[in-house]
Design a protein around this motif. Structure first.
Motif, PDB file in Angstrom:
ATOM      1  N   MET A 114      -4.363  70.077  60.103  1.00 27.67           N
ATOM      2  CA  MET A 114      -4.148  70.002  58.573  1.00 27.67           C
ATOM      3  C   MET A 114      -4.572  71.127  58.049  1.00 27.67           C
ATOM      4  N   TYR A 115      -5.670  71.584  58.135  1.00 30.64           N
ATOM      5  CA  TYR A 115      -6.466  72.969  57.654  1.00 30.64           C
ATOM      6  C   TYR A 115      -5.271  73.790  57.882  1.00 30.64           C
ATOM      7  N   TYR A 116      -4.705  74.244  59.109  1.00 36.47           N
ATOM      8  CA  TYR A 116      -4.154  75.356  59.299  1.00 36.47           C
ATOM      9  C   TYR A 116      -2.730  75.500  58.283  1.00 36.47           C
ATOM     10  N   PHE A 117      -2.123  74.218  57.986  1.00 37.40           N
ATOM     11  CA  PHE A 117      -0.889  74.081  57.291  1.00 37.40           C
ATOM     12  C   PHE A 117      -1.465  73.934  55.710  1.00 37.40           C
ATOM     13  N   ASP A 118      -2.725  74.058  55.631  1.00 34.27           N
ATOM     14  CA  ASP A 118      -3.180  73.971  54.029  1.00 34.27           C
ATOM     15  C   ASP A 118      -2.555  72.606  53.429  1.00 34.27           C
ATOM     16  N   ASP A 119      -2.776  71.666  54.392  1.00 35.38           N
ATOM     17  CA  ASP A 119      -2.402  70.238  54.061  1.00 35.38           C
ATOM     18  C   ASP A 119      -3.838  69.666  53.822  1.00 35.38           C
ATOM     19  N   LEU A 120      -4.328  69.533  52.586  1.00 36.87           N
ATOM     20  CA  LEU A 120      -5.535  69.109  52.273  1.00 36.87           C
ATOM     21  C   LEU A 120      -5.453  67.328  51.987  1.00 36.87           C
ATOM     22  N   THR A 121      -4.248  66.861  51.712  1.00 39.38           N
ATOM     23  CA  THR A 121      -4.066  65.754  51.266  1.00 39.38           C
ATOM     24  C   THR A 121      -4.309  64.909  52.665  1.00 39.38           C
ATOM     25  N   GLY A 122      -3.603  65.515  53.500  1.00 36.85           N
ATOM     26  CA  GLY A 122      -3.082  64.869  55.025  1.00 36.85           C
ATOM     27  C   GLY A 122      -4.856  64.740  55.455  1.00 36.85           C
ATOM     28  N   ALA A 123      -5.616  65.843  55.563  1.00 36.32           N
ATOM     29  CA  ALA A 123      -6.732  65.823  56.038  1.00 36.32           C
ATOM     30  C   ALA A 123      -7.747  64.763  55.346  1.00 36.32           C
ATOM     31  N   ILE A 124      -7.557  64.767  53.909  1.00 38.41           N
ATOM     32  CA  ILE A 124      -8.414  63.582  53.379  1.00 38.41           C
ATOM     33  C   ILE A 124      -7.918  62.112  53.932  1.00 38.41           C
ATOM     34  N   TRP A 125      -6.587  61.862  53.961  1.00 43.56           N
ATOM     35  CA  TRP A 125      -5.953  60.588  54.268  1.00 43.56           C
ATOM     36  C   TRP A 125      -6.358  60.348  55.924  1.00 43.56           C
ATOM     37  N   THR A 126      -6.437  61.396  56.825  1.00 42.83           N
ATOM     38  CA  THR A 126      -6.984  61.181  58.114  1.00 42.83           C
ATOM     39  C   THR A 126      -8.328  60.679  58.135  1.00 42.83           C
ATOM     40  N   ALA A 127      -9.422  61.511  57.257  1.00 45.88           N
ATOM     41  CA  ALA A 127     -10.754  61.072  57.489  1.00 45.88           C
ATOM     42  C   ALA A 127     -10.887  59.870  56.616  1.00 45.88           C
ATOM     43  N   ILE A 128     -10.461  59.512  55.726  1.00 49.50           N
ATOM     44  CA  ILE A 128     -10.465  58.047  55.190  1.00 49.50           C
ATOM     45  C   ILE A 128      -9.998  56.915  55.771  1.00 49.50           C
ATOM     46  N   VAL A 129      -8.975  57.183  56.756  1.00 41.54           N
ATOM     47  CA  VAL A 129      -8.593  55.867  57.522  1.00 41.54           C
ATOM     48  C   VAL A 129      -9.360  55.843  58.592  1.00 41.54           C
ATOM     49  N   PHE A 130      -9.809  56.753  59.185  1.00 40.52           N
ATOM     50  CA  PHE A 130     -10.754  57.068  60.266  1.00 40.52           C
ATOM     51  C   PHE A 130     -12.272  56.031  59.910  1.00 40.52           C
ATOM     52  N   CYS A 131     -12.532  56.520  58.839  1.00 40.86           N
ATOM     53  CA  CYS A 131     -13.986  55.863  58.392  1.00 40.86           C
ATOM     54  C   CYS A 131     -13.956  54.483  58.021  1.00 40.86           C
ATOM     55  N   LEU A 132     -12.502  54.165  57.239  1.00 43.70           N
ATOM     56  CA  LEU A 132     -12.791  52.824  57.069  1.00 43.70           C
ATOM     57  C   LEU A 132     -12.251  51.934  58.140  1.00 43.70           C
ATOM     58  N   VAL A 133     -11.376  52.251  59.121  1.00 43.76           N
ATOM     59  CA  VAL A 133     -11.121  51.631  60.368  1.00 43.76           C
ATOM     60  C   VAL A 133     -12.202  51.171  61.374  1.00 43.76           C
ATOM     61  N   THR A 134     -12.906  52.421  61.268  1.00 39.20           N
ATOM     62  CA  THR A 134     -14.375  52.290  62.018  1.00 39.20           C
ATOM     63  C   THR A 134     -15.180  51.607  61.528  1.00 39.20           C
ATOM     64  N   TRP A 135     -15.540  51.566  60.234  1.00 39.02           N
ATOM     65  CA  TRP A 135     -16.318  50.557  59.425  1.00 39.02           C
ATOM     66  C   TRP A 135     -15.918  48.977  59.584  1.00 39.02           C
ATOM     67  N   ILE A 136     -14.677  48.833  59.391  1.00 36.67           N
ATOM     68  CA  ILE A 136     -14.122  47.562  59.324  1.00 36.67           C
ATOM     69  C   ILE A 136     -14.172  47.002  60.872  1.00 36.67           C
ATOM     70  N   GLY A 137     -13.912  47.828  62.068  1.00 32.82           N
ATOM     71  CA  GLY A 137     -13.877  47.483  63.391  1.00 32.82           C
ATOM     72  C   GLY A 137     -15.154  47.331  63.818  1.00 32.82           C
ATOM     73  N   SER A 138     -16.262  48.052  63.495  1.00 30.34           N
ATOM     74  CA  SER A 138     -17.532  47.899  63.615  1.00 30.34           C
ATOM     75  C   SER A 138     -18.211  46.608  63.268  1.00 30.34           C
ATOM     76  N   LEU A 139     -17.790  46.227  62.025  1.00 30.48           N
ATOM     77  CA  LEU A 139     -18.302  44.823  61.135  1.00 30.48           C
ATOM     78  C   LEU A 139     -17.434  43.737  62.115  1.00 30.48           C
ATOM     79  N   ILE A 140     -16.560  43.861  62.538  1.00 29.88           N
ATOM     80  CA  ILE A 140     -15.869  42.712  63.341  1.00 29.88           C
ATOM     81  C   ILE A 140     -16.527  42.801  64.934  1.00 29.88           C
ATOM     82  N   ALA A 141     -16.651  44.029  65.281  1.00 30.14           N
ATOM     83  CA  ALA A 141     -17.402  44.104  66.665  1.00 30.14           C
ATOM     84  C   ALA A 141     -18.791  43.446  66.895  1.00 30.14           C
ATOM     85  N   THR A 142     -19.406  43.523  65.815  1.00 30.50           N
ATOM     86  CA  THR A 142     -20.748  42.952  65.755  1.00 30.50           C
ATOM     87  C   THR A 142     -20.676  41.497  66.141  1.00 30.50           C
TER      88      THR A 142
END
Length: 98
Positions: free
Chosen positions: A1-29
């Motif tokens: 994403m950074y190579y193509f100067d696509d900061l919007t895509g990079a931010i969305w990728t990081a947000i989705v990763f963090c949110l799904v990891t957080w929700i998935g970890s809460l469920i996994a407990t």
């Protein structure tokens, strides 16, 4: 994403990763101990999916993304520079002598 100067895509990728990891970890407990890492696996897959989809979008819109974001050379008024790209030194000296 950074190579193509696509900061919007990079931010969305990081947000989705963090949110799904957080929700998935809460469920996994609430699951047995062997499943505690399921949240990270789900987050990684979701983040990869968003990044892949965004890269496909950038590839489909490459011309607009690259060529419509502004000017490569700033426009201005004045004398146009020479179009000469390369000139041998000997030829240059002959022109100066003549």
């Amino acid at each position: 994403m950074y190579y193509f100067d696509d900061l919007t895509g990079a931010i969305w990728t990081a947000i989705v990763f963090c949110l799904v990891t957080w929700i998935g970890s809460l469920i996994a407990t609430h699951l047995p101990v062997i499943w505690y890492g399921a949240g990270v696996i789900a987050g990684a897959f979701a983040g990869w999916s968003v990044a892949y989809a965004r890269l496909r979008w950038v590839e489909k819109n490459m011309d607009r993304h690259v060529f419509c974001r502004g000017n490569l050379i700033p426009q201005g008024k004045g004398k146009r520079p020479s179009g000469m790209v390369y000139e041998r030194k000997a030829e240059q000296e002959q022109k100066e002598e003549a």
